[in-house]
Design a protein around this motif. Structure first.
Motif, mmCIF file in Angstrom:
data_model
loop_
_atom_site.group_PDB
_atom_site.id
_atom_site.type_symbol
_atom_site.label_atom_id
_atom_site.label_comp_id
_atom_site.label_asym_id
_atom_site.label_seq_id
_atom_site.Cartn_x
_atom_site.Cartn_y
_atom_site.Cartn_z
ATOM 1 N N THR A 148 0.967 -0.865 0.447
ATOM 2 C CA THR A 148 -0.100 0.305 -0.373
ATOM 3 C C THR A 148 0.936 1.243 0.050
ATOM 4 O OG1 THR A 148 -1.091 -0.958 1.587
ATOM 5 C CG2 THR A 148 -2.380 1.079 1.034
ATOM 6 N N CYS B 263 3.047 4.414 -3.034
ATOM 7 C CA CYS B 263 2.018 5.289 -3.047
ATOM 8 C C CYS B 263 2.780 6.541 -3.093
ATOM 9 C CB CYS B 263 1.424 5.532 -1.999
ATOM 10 S SG CYS B 263 0.960 6.829 -1.008
ATOM 11 N N ARG C 263 5.016 8.468 -0.097
ATOM 12 C CA ARG C 263 6.354 7.400 0.364
ATOM 13 C C ARG C 263 6.833 7.507 1.228
ATOM 14 N NH1 ARG C 263 6.499 5.384 -4.820
ATOM 15 N NH2 ARG C 263 8.592 5.335 -5.291
ATOM 16 N N ASP D 223 5.343 10.850 4.135
ATOM 17 C CA ASP D 223 5.143 10.366 5.874
ATOM 18 C C ASP D 223 6.013 9.281 5.902
ATOM 19 O OD1 ASP D 223 3.776 8.375 4.900
ATOM 20 O OD2 ASP D 223 1.731 10.336 4.262
ATOM 21 N N GLY E 264 5.116 6.621 5.779
ATOM 22 C CA GLY E 264 3.906 5.395 5.538
ATOM 23 C C GLY E 264 3.500 5.661 7.410
ATOM 24 N N GLY E 265 3.772 6.641 7.746
ATOM 25 C CA GLY E 265 3.214 7.573 9.103
ATOM 26 C C GLY E 265 3.317 6.114 10.806
ATOM 27 N N CYS F 287 -3.780 6.131 7.728
ATOM 28 C CA CYS F 287 -4.201 6.497 6.324
ATOM 29 C C CYS F 287 -5.772 6.143 5.789
ATOM 30 C CB CYS F 287 -3.318 6.362 5.643
ATOM 31 S SG CYS F 287 -3.100 6.257 3.806
HETATM 32 S S1 SF4 Z 1 0.786 6.056 5.161
HETATM 33 FE FE1 SF4 Z 1 1.275 7.178 3.327
HETATM 34 S S2 SF4 Z 1 2.917 6.025 1.935
HETATM 35 FE FE2 SF4 Z 1 1.452 4.709 2.606
HETATM 36 S S3 SF4 Z 1 -0.306 4.650 1.699
HETATM 37 FE FE3 SF4 Z 1 -0.706 5.986 3.463
HETATM 38 S S4 SF4 Z 1 -0.109 7.894 2.405
HETATM 39 FE FE4 SF4 Z 1 0.845 6.282 0.742
#
Ligand code: SF4
Ligand code: SF4
Lengths: 361, 90
Positions: free
Chosen positions: A299, A303, A306, A309, A311-312, A331
């Motif tokens: 995911t 994106c 990446r 953020d 991936g948080g 997200c």
């Molecule tokens: S957490 Fe950030 S990098 Fe991962 S899918 Fe969501 S927006 Fe994209």
């Protein structure tokens, strides 16, 4: 993998002791005992290494960093090593003598936190009678000494209605900066989430008030606004990316990529008593595990955000999705995003809950 | 908006210094830090709380081969941005 760039900031959690008992505190539920705290010399050694590997700013926090008597000595040591020093305090211990001590040590900045603007509510939520009055005194001392002042308000559904009054208080105190920070749900705050998490309407109200104040105060007072992940479509870049900008050292000397990382299972966090900061930053499994983008689930890997953020937050992924290596459920693209929506609905349905105050076990 | 007569100064708690680890200038501010680009570095080196924007532009115009108007626009934009972010006062 390329060599990681040098870290920017060191968060020195000097102690978990604190005279206050905020239910929104992000400290871990299991706090480090006073007798396990690093010694003054241990910290000095850490500060020297920090400057050498490229750290620019050190944030003394906790708990309440002023509960450590050696705080001025550590500030002076950090300043001597060329580090920018910041003290993050509740202010209740900031007497005239303590202020003199910080100034003599060469402190660069103090961030003072408030629980509310209503003294009674503030004292109730901080669990410290007379605390708010002491904070007002502390703010005056900081300004009188010529230091810049950041006034920090952590907001949640119990105090969010007074956000305009908070900004007015910051102005009246002569703050240079303000932080209006929605509670981040870790540690004690996660335990108390249903009693704290505001509704979407409350959030939108606070955001509108802050936006208007920002426009009005532009160039005079900068307002940093931290929104709660639970209402954002995208997660925050936790700590600016895992092992990307910060090293957080716990009171007992564990080096953590973020202050909540000790909740993650399957990790051995290196101790500054056993390894050098350079080894920890460059070579430790703990700092490398979620560094960069290689660890990411599909995911995130596919994106285009990446590297924005990262991936948080890993701790939030663990707390809500049960797996630290998943996309942060904050997200909207995360497979577990429904858990965030459920948490918001649950908090909205629980009106007048009592808080569990933060206390040492 | 900064005007040419404004005198920019670093706000309290802001330090502009050279970092030998990164071999570059850094701007350290309360709970923030900035890595100014080469143009911003040249501008910030001239910020001392005494020189007005006009004097900063004059100085840069003698050293850099660019139209004065362009330099002035750059200086004002850079300082405006740092003022909005709380590092500079105008
Ligand atoms: S957490 Fe950030 S990098 Fe991962 S899918 Fe969501 S927006 Fe994209
Ligand atoms: S949030 Fe409250 S209890 Fe936690 S460290 Fe800060 S002042 Fe102390």
């Amino acid at each position: 993998m390329t060599m990681p760039a040098p870290p920017m900031g060191l968060i020195a959690e000097l102690t978990h002791r604190c005279p206050l008992q905020c239910a929104y505190c992000s400290n871990p539920l299991r706090m480090d005992a006073p007798k396990s705290e690093l010694s003054t010399d241990d910290w000095k050694h850490v500060l020297d290494q920090a400057a050498r590997i490229g750290i620019l700013q050190v944030h003394f926090s906790g708990g309440e960093p002023m509960a450590r008597r050696d705080l001025p000595e550590l500030i002076a040591h950090a300043a001597g090593a060329g580090l920018y020093t910041n003290v993050i305090t509740s202010g209740v211990l900031l007497s005239d003598a303590a202020m003199d001590g910080l100034m003599a040590a060469g402190v660069d900045h103090v961030q003072l936190s408030f629980q509310d603007v209503d003294p009674q509510k503030a004292d109730h939520d901080g669990g410290y009678r007379g605390g708010h009055a002491r904070k007002l005194e502390a703010a005056r001392r900081i300004r009188d000494s010529g230091l810049p002042l950041t006034a920090n308000f952590v907001i949640h559904k119990r105090n969010i209605a007074r956000v305009a009054a908070m900004i007015a208080l910051g102005e009246a105190l002569g703050a240079e900066r303000m932080e209006i920070a929605h509670t981040q749900y870790y540690g004690w705050a996660l335990l108390n989430r249903d009693a704290l998490l505001p509704s979407r309407e409350q959030l939108d109200f606070a955001t509108a008030v802050v936006e208007a104040a920002r426009a009005r105060l532009k160039g005079r007072i900068a307002i940093d606004y931290v929104v709660p992940d639970y209402h954002a479509a995208r997660p925050k870049a936790c700590m600016g990316g895992w092992g990307n900008r910060f090293i957080n050292i716990s009171p007992s000397g564990k080096a953590l990529p973020c202050h909540a990382a000790e909740t993650l299972p399957g990790f051995t966090f290196p101790s500054v008593k056993e390894a050098s900061l350079a080894e920890i930053w460059l070579g430790s499994d703990a700092f490398n595990r979620f560094r960069g983008t290689g660890w990411m689930p599909e995911t995130c890997r596919s994106c285009d955000r990446r590297e924005i953020d990262w991936g948080g937050c890993r701790c939030q992924a663990l707390a809500l999705a049960g797996d630290a290596a998943q996309t942060d459920p904050a997200c909207h693209r995360a497979p577990d995003h429904h858990r965030i929506e459920e948490a918001v609905a649950k908090a909205a349905a629980s009106e007048a809950l009592e808080l569990v105050p933060r206390r040492m076990q | 908006m900064g005007a040419v007569s404004d005198v920019p100064a670093f706000r309290r708690g802001v330090k502009f210094r050279f970092d030998s680890v990164r071999d570059s200038w850094v701007l350290l501010a309360p709970e923030k830090l900035f890595m100014p680009d080469d143009i911003a570095v040249e501008i910030l080196k001239l910020v001392d709380g005494e020189r007005a924007i006009k004097a900063i532009v004059d100085d840069l115009a003698t050293r850099f081969d660019a139209p004065r108007g362009e330099i002035e626009a750059d200086v004002i934009a850079t300082l405006d941005d740092l003022s909005a972010r709380g590092a500079i006062q105008l």
